[in-house]
Design an enzyme around this catalytic site. Structure first.
Site, PDB file in Angstrom:
ATOM      1  CG  HIS A 132      20.195 -14.101 -64.136  1.00  0.00           C
ATOM      2  ND1 HIS A 132      21.349 -13.128 -65.111  1.00  0.00           N
ATOM      3  CD2 HIS A 132      20.510 -15.890 -63.995  1.00  0.00           C
ATOM      4  CE1 HIS A 132      22.738 -14.126 -64.693  1.00  0.00           C
ATOM      5  NE2 HIS A 132      21.846 -15.878 -64.809  1.00  0.00           N
ATOM      6  CE  LYS A 136      21.484 -14.818 -60.664  1.00  0.00           C
ATOM      7  NZ  LYS A 136      22.104 -15.962 -59.518  1.00  0.00           N
TER       8      LYS A 136
END
Ligand code: NAD
Length: 243
Positions: A132, A136
């Site tokens: 990600h 995040k």
């Protein structure tokens, strides 16, 4: 069937994606509202509520839907386990699709992972890798956690089998461990790979998200599906006929 949508949280990133997807799918939007707007009045002109707003809004959304007996598609995340339990009881009084990930591809990945884990026995080492964007805040992702849960269920293992990354003198890999590795960087929306590796072959199942439109299109598919269903809480596996 032509259904009229109520989009709650319409000014947000997902709200905007939902409005775009509704245009694409030629679904009429009866009301697009956000914090401070009159939810009850908006409900009167709509067939189904699609809510991607904030966890603090969920109770009011469900209460209004129950009062008018309108179906709900709930995509908002971030409820505590206790909150969710109480909200599920309320959600079950209308037809409600509740899913933490509305991507059709990810939901198919869940089903494919279960099938692969049941066909490929413990001789096939299972590892999950996710990547990600750099912003995040949690790891592993909720989607990776669900993939791991499925593998553990199929292999009759519990969370003690999980190996979060490996470092140092770990010893040889055992057949009763499941690895999970979280990569972070750049602007990656969300990549997940489930790997089953044996001596002589390796199967990899990969999903890559590049646009939040996938969640919006999945949610609108759920909205079309849920109208006319019996009261109860459903998920995307129900919508896609994957159960
Ligand atoms: P966002 O912050 O961009 O938008 C949220 C919107 O909701 C804002 O416009 C805000 O003003 C509005 N809002 C806040 N309180 C409200 C209230 N009481 N009533 C009506 N509107 C209210 O957030 P986002 O990225 O659009 O995400 C929204 C939610 O959807 C989050 O919980 C997120 O985790 C979830 N999400 C779920 C999926 C999925 O597939 N289930 C995918 C993406 C995002």
């Amino acid at each position: 069937m032509a259904i009229t949508l109520l989009i709650n949280g319409a000014k947000g990133r997902m709200g905007q994606a939902l409005l775009g997807a509704a245009r694409e799918m030629a679904l009429p939007v009866g009301a697009a509202i956000d914090a401070g707007d009159d939810l009850a009045a908006a409900l009167a002109t709509s067939d189904v509520v699609v809510d991607f707003s904030a966890p603090s809004a969920t109770r009011a959304v469900l209460e209004a839907a129950v009062a008018r007996q309108k179906p709900v598609v709930l995509g908002t995340t971030g409820h505590s386990a206790e909150e969710k339990k109480a909200l599920l009881a309320l959600a079950g009084r209308v037809p409600c699709v509740w899913a933490g990930n509305f991507s059709v591809g990810v939901n198919l990945l869940f089903a494919l992972t279960r099938h692969a884990a049941s066909v490929l026995g413990s001789d096939y080492d299972a590892e999950v890798v996710e990547m990600h964007h750099r912003f995040k805040k949690d790891a592993p992702s909720g989607t990776a956690a669900r993939l791991l849960e499925i593998i553990l269920e199929e292999r009759k293992l519990d969370a003690r089998a999980l190996r979060h990354g490996r470092e140092g003198l770990t010893g040889e890999r055992t057949s009763t461990e499941v690895g999970i590795h979280a990569l972070r960087g750049g602007d990656v929306v969300g990549d997940h790979t489930v790997m089953f590796a044996a001596l002589g072959e390796r199967l990899e199942l990969t999903h890559k998200a590049s646009d939040r439109g996938i969640f919006a299109r999945g949610a609108l598919r759920a909205a079309q599906w849920v109208v006319g269903k019996q009261p109860g809480v459903y998920d995307m596996q129900d919508v896609l006929g994957l159960k």
